[in-house]
Design an enzyme around this catalytic site. Structure first.
Site, PDB file in Angstrom:
ATOM      1  N   ASP A   1      -3.078  -9.451   8.206  1.00 54.75           N
ATOM      2  CA  ASP A   1      -1.541  -9.345   9.001  1.00 54.75           C
ATOM      3  C   ASP A   1      -1.371  -7.847   9.546  1.00 54.75           C
ATOM      4  O   ASP A   1      -0.688  -7.874  10.604  1.00 54.75           O
ATOM      5  CB  ASP A   1      -0.504  -9.305   8.004  1.00 54.75           C
ATOM      6  CG  ASP A   1      -0.469  -8.599   6.752  1.00 54.75           C
ATOM      7  OD1 ASP A   1      -1.525  -8.248   6.245  1.00 54.75           O
ATOM      8  OD2 ASP A   1       0.661  -8.284   6.192  1.00 54.75           O
TER       9      ASP A   1
ATOM     10  N   ALA B   1      -5.144  -4.146  -1.917  1.00 49.64           N
ATOM     11  CA  ALA B   1      -5.655  -5.357  -1.214  1.00 49.64           C
ATOM     12  C   ALA B   1      -4.895  -6.588  -1.735  1.00 49.64           C
ATOM     13  O   ALA B   1      -5.274  -7.134  -2.759  1.00 49.64           O
ATOM     14  CB  ALA B   1      -7.433  -5.418  -1.483  1.00 49.64           C
TER      15      ALA B   1
ATOM     16  N   CYS C   1       0.813  -1.322   0.223  1.00 54.11           N
ATOM     17  CA  CYS C   1      -0.088  -0.127  -0.135  1.00 54.11           C
ATOM     18  C   CYS C   1       0.731   1.290   0.095  1.00 54.11           C
ATOM     19  O   CYS C   1       2.158   1.255   0.083  1.00 54.11           O
ATOM     20  CB  CYS C   1      -0.944   0.025   1.116  1.00 54.11           C
ATOM     21  SG  CYS C   1      -1.896  -1.432   1.407  1.00 54.11           S
TER      22      CYS C   1
ATOM     23  N   ARG D   1      -4.968   1.765  -0.256  1.00 52.85           N
ATOM     24  CA  ARG D   1      -4.686   0.174  -0.050  1.00 52.85           C
ATOM     25  C   ARG D   1      -4.686  -0.454  -1.501  1.00 52.85           C
ATOM     26  O   ARG D   1      -5.323  -0.265  -2.192  1.00 52.85           O
ATOM     27  CB  ARG D   1      -5.906  -0.226   0.767  1.00 52.85           C
ATOM     28  CG  ARG D   1      -5.853  -1.891   0.979  1.00 52.85           C
ATOM     29  CD  ARG D   1      -6.774  -2.137   1.725  1.00 52.85           C
ATOM     30  NE  ARG D   1      -6.625  -3.774   2.046  1.00 52.85           N
ATOM     31  CZ  ARG D   1      -7.566  -4.735   2.278  1.00 52.85           C
ATOM     32  NH1 ARG D   1      -8.866  -4.319   2.054  1.00 52.85           N
ATOM     33  NH2 ARG D   1      -7.237  -5.885   2.587  1.00 52.85           N
TER      34      ARG D   1
ATOM     35  N   SER E   1      10.210 -12.015  -7.352  1.00 52.80           N
ATOM     36  CA  SER E   1      11.085 -11.672  -8.030  1.00 52.80           C
ATOM     37  C   SER E   1      12.544 -12.284  -7.606  1.00 52.80           C
ATOM     38  O   SER E   1      12.559 -12.564  -6.315  1.00 52.80           O
ATOM     39  CB  SER E   1      11.329 -10.090  -7.799  1.00 52.80           C
ATOM     40  OG  SER E   1      12.307  -9.644  -8.443  1.00 52.80           O
TER      41      SER E   1
END
Length: 619
Positions: A103, A52, A2, A50, A378
Site C-alpha cells: 500500500d 512488515a 512502522c 518497519r 480492537s
C-alpha cells in the site's frame, strides 16, 4: 505499521547527515523491529523502521517512485490504507506501473497522479512524510481520526518530524523542554489537537496536511466532522451501520501476517471479534482472540459503580460462540508494579498518566498478544462513536460546563481535578488547572457546527459527541498506539473508519438510543452475532485490578518518592498534603481520586527521572 522520522533544512545539505537521522530512527526500533532504512537528499533526510504487515519482501522503506524514468517522490510511511487494492486498480488504469504489492507504493503513486488531493482518496490509518523531489517540498499527512501519531518541530530553515516525541527529541537541535501549558496537559485528562507536552513541538492534527517548502509551512484540513441532516428511518439506519461494519471488517482483515482480536467480553470487542471470525481470511485458520484478566479477580470480584461483573466469563462466552482460538493473559500485582514494566510503559507513552495499572496491564497485554499475532483488531472508539459511556446518559454530567468525562470523574472529588491537590501551592496557582480545562473546553465547543433546526437536546448531544470524537478519543488512541507499537504490534481500530464515524455522528440522539439504552445502534446492528448475555451486557470500562496489595505497593512507592528530597518531582509537590492522602488510604479499584492521584505522582516521577526534562514554568 512502522516508525517514521525526517528532517528538512533548506539552508544546508543533509546528504552527509546519516548519523543524525539514524539516531532519530533508532528511537523507533520497537515500532519497527523488522527493518531500518534511510534516504538522504540535498535538503532532506528520511528514516524508517518497519513492521512488515503487507508485501513482506517488497514494501521496504523509505520508498521512491519515478515518473517517466526519473525519481519523483520518496516516502516514509506508517499505517495501513485499507482501500489500496481499489486505488491500485484505478491508478493502473491511468497508466501507473507498480513494482511491489504494498500500500506504500499506492500512496506514492496516488500523490503523483492527484497531487495534494490524494489524501481525500485514502481510507485507513496513516501518518507519513512524502518528499517531492522535483519541487523540493515535504508533505506531512495524518489520517482523519488521528489513529496514527505524527509530531513535528519547526526550525528556522525547515522541520524535524517523527512518529513519537522521543524521535523528534533525538534530533540534536530540539530541546527537551516543558512549559506551563505542557505540564497542564500532563496533569489533566484533556488532549488539545495540535499540541504536545514538549515546548515548540506540535502534533499534526487529525485530518490535516502540512506542506513545508522554501516559502515556509502551510497546514490545511482535508477532513472535519461533517454536519448534515440524517434522513434515514430507524430500520435503514441500523442496516446501514451493519453493512458498514461488515465492509470495514472485510477490508481490515487484509494482512500477510497473523491477525487476532482484543476481546474483553464487552459489546464493542465482541462485535469486532464476531465480524472478524466471519470475514474472509486470506491466511485461513481460526481468528485468535486475547483477553486480559488479573489473578484472583474473577473468584474474588466485588461489584463497583463502574462494573457489576468480571470480564472473563463474557469473553469466554463470546469466543466460544463465534469460534475463535481464545487466549487469556493473566496479570499479577508484582508484575504490574515491577519498575521495569512501569518505566517501559511510561517510556512508550513519552508522558505521565493517571491511568496507572491500566497503562501497565495494557502494555503487558500487547506484549503477550505479539507472541501470537502481528496485527490485532480492537473495539476502541465504539463508545465515542455510539455513546457508550455512562456520562452520555447522566443529566448532571451533560449539563456541566465542562468535558462530560471530567464532570463524571471529578464528582467524587468535589468537582475538582484530583491532581491539583498534589501540587505545591504556588505551582497550583500558576497552573490553575480549572481555568485551563475551562478554556480548552470552550475552544472545543466553539468548533461545533449545528443544524439550524436542531432542538436544544440534540444540539447538546452533538457537542458531546464532537468533544469525544475530537478530544477524548485522542487520549485513548494515543495510549493504544504507543503501548502496542512498543511491542511491534499493529492494532487496527474498525470503529474509527471515517464513513462509520460520519454516519453515526449525524444520526440523532433519539435514534442512537432508540431502545432506551447505551449504544442502541450498535446492539441493533449486532443482533444475531453474539450470545444474548454478551449482546445485552452493560458497558464496562477497561479492567483495573482490585487486589489490595497493588494499593499497598503504590503507597510504598509514593513514600519512597517523597523521601527523596533531591528529586525534581518533590520540588513540584505539596508533600504534607500527599502524606495526609496516604494516611486516608486508597480505593480498591483504579477509578477513585486518591488512587488516581498516586498513579499520576508515580508516573510523573518516572517521567522526570527518565527524560532530561527542563521545566520552564513561567507564564
Amino acid at each position: 505499521m512502522c516508525g517514521v522520522v525526517g528532517w528538512v533544512d533548506f539552508d544546508r545539505s543533509l546528504a552527509g547527515e546519516r548519523a543524525n537521522i539514524l539516531a532519530m530512527t533508532g528511537t523507533m526500533a520497537l515500532r519497527g523491529p523488522d527493518a531500518e532504512g534511510v534516504w538522504l537528499g540535498e535538503h532532506v533526510a528520511l528514516g524508517h523502521r518497519r513492521l512488515a504487515v503487507i508485501d513482506l519482501v517488497g514494501g521496504v522503506q523509505p520508498m521512491t517512485a519515478d515518473r517517466d524514468g526519473t525519481a519523483a517522490a520518496t516516502i516514509t510511511y506508517s499505517g495501513e490504507v485499507y482501500n489500496y487494492r481499489e486505488l491500485r486498480e484505478e491508478l493502473a488504469g491511468l497508466g501507473h506501473h507498480f513494482r511491489t504489492q504494498s500500500d506504500t507504493e499506492v500512496v506514492l503513486r496516488a500523490y503523483l497522479e492527484w497531487g495534494d488531493a490524494f489524501v481525500d482518496k485514502l481510507n485507513g490509518m496513516f501518518a507519513f512524510g512524502l518528499w517531492d523531489i522535483a519541487r523540493e517540498r515535504l508533505v506531512l499527512a495524518r489520517d482523519r481520526m488521528g489513529v496514527k501519531p505524527l509530531y513535528y518541530y519547526a526550525t528556522p530553515a525547515g522541520v524535524v518530524f517523527g512518529s513519537e516525541p522521543k524521535s523528534v527529541l533525538a534530533h540534536h537541535t530540539v530541546p527537551t523542554e516543558v512549559d506551563a501549558d505542557g505540564l497542564r496537559a500532563a496533569l489533566t485528562m484533556v488532549k488539545t489537537p495540535g499540541e504536545s507536552l514538549y515546548r515548540g513541538m506540535r502534533e499534526l492534527r487529525p485530518g490535516h496536511v502540512l506542506v513545508v517548502d522554501r516559502n515556509g509551512a502551510q497546514e490545511r484540513a482535508y477532513w472535519r466532522l461533517p454536519t448534515r441532516e440524517h434522513t434515514d428511518d430507524l430500520e435503514t439506519t441500523v442496516g446501514t451501520v451493519r453493512d458498514l461494519l461488515r465492509d470495514i471488517m472485510t477490508r481490515q482483515m487484509v494482512a500477510d501476517v497473523p491477525v487476532g482480536t482484543l476481546l474483553s467480553g464487552g459489546l464493542d470487542s465482541s462485535v469486532v471479534t464476531a465480524l472478524a471470525a466471519a470475514a474472509p481470511n486470506e491466511r485461513g485458520g481460526r481468528v485468535r482472540s486475547f483477553a486480559v484478566d488479573f489473578v484472583g479477580q474473577t473468584e474474588n470480584f466485588r461489584p463497583e459503580a463502574w462494573r457489576d461483573a468480571p470480564d472473563a466469563p463474557f469473553a469466554r462466552a463470546a469466543a466460544a460462540h463465534v469460534g475463535t482460538d481464545h487466549h487469556e493473559v493473566m496479570m499479577d500485582v508484582a508484575t504490574m508494579m515491577d519498575p521495569l514494566h512501569r518505566t517501559s510503559a511510561m517510556m512508550a507513552m513519552d508522558a505521565p498518566s493517571p491511568m496507572g495499572d491500566m497503562i501497565t496491564s495494557a502494555y503487558l497485554l500487547f506484549g503477550a498478544v505479539r507472541e501470537g499475532s502481528t496485527v490485532a483488531l480492537s473495539g476502541e472508539s465504539a463508545d465515542e462513536v455510539f455513546g457508550g459511556y455512562n456520562w452520555f446518559h447522566d443529566p448532571d454530567a451533560l449539563a456541566a460546563p465542562t468535558y462530560p468525562w471530567l464532570a463524571s470523574q471529578y464528582r467524587s472529588n468535589g468537582g475538582v481535578n484530583p491532581a491539583a491537590d498534589l501540587l505545591e501551592p504556588d505551582l497550583a496557582k500558576l497552573l490553575d488547572l480549572p481555568r485551563y480545562e475551562a478554556d480548552t473546553y470552550h475552544s472545543a465547543i466553539a468548533e461545533v457546527e449545528h443544524l439550524p433546526a436542531a432542538d436544544p437536546g440534540e444540539r447538546r448531544m452533538r457537542e458531546v459527541f464532537y468533544l469525544h470524537l475530537t478530544r477524548w478519543v485522542q487520549i485513548l488512541l494515543d495510549r493504544k498506539d504507543r503501548l502496542s507499537m512498543a511491542h511491534g504490534l499493529e492494532v487496527r481500530v474498525p470503529f474509527c473508519d471515517h464513513r462509520l464515524v460520519e454516519y453515526v455522528y449525524n444520526t440523532p440522539w433519539t435514534a442512537k438510543t432508540y431502545d432506551g439504552r447505551e449504544k442502541s445502534l450498535l446492539r441493533g446492528a449486532a443482533a444475531g452475532l453474539l450470545p444474548d448475555s454478551v449482546l445485552q451486557r452493560k458497558k464496562s470500562p477497561y479492567p483495573s485490578t482490585q487486589d489490595p496489595r497493588y494499593g499497598q505497593m503504590l503507597h510504598d512507592r509514593v513514600n519512597e518518592i517523597l523521601d527523596d528530597r533531591g528529586s525534581q518531582t518533590v520540588d513540584l509537590l505539596n508533600v504534607a498534603r500527599i502524606r495526609e492522602m496516604l494516611d486516608n488510604g486508597m480505593e480498591s479499584s483504579g477509578f477513585g481520586p486518591n488512587r488516581r492521584r498516586m498513579e499520576l505522582l508515580v508516573s510523573l516521577d518516572d517521567w522526570l527521572r527518565r527524560y532530561p526534562v527542563r521545566l520552564r514554568l513561567e507564564n
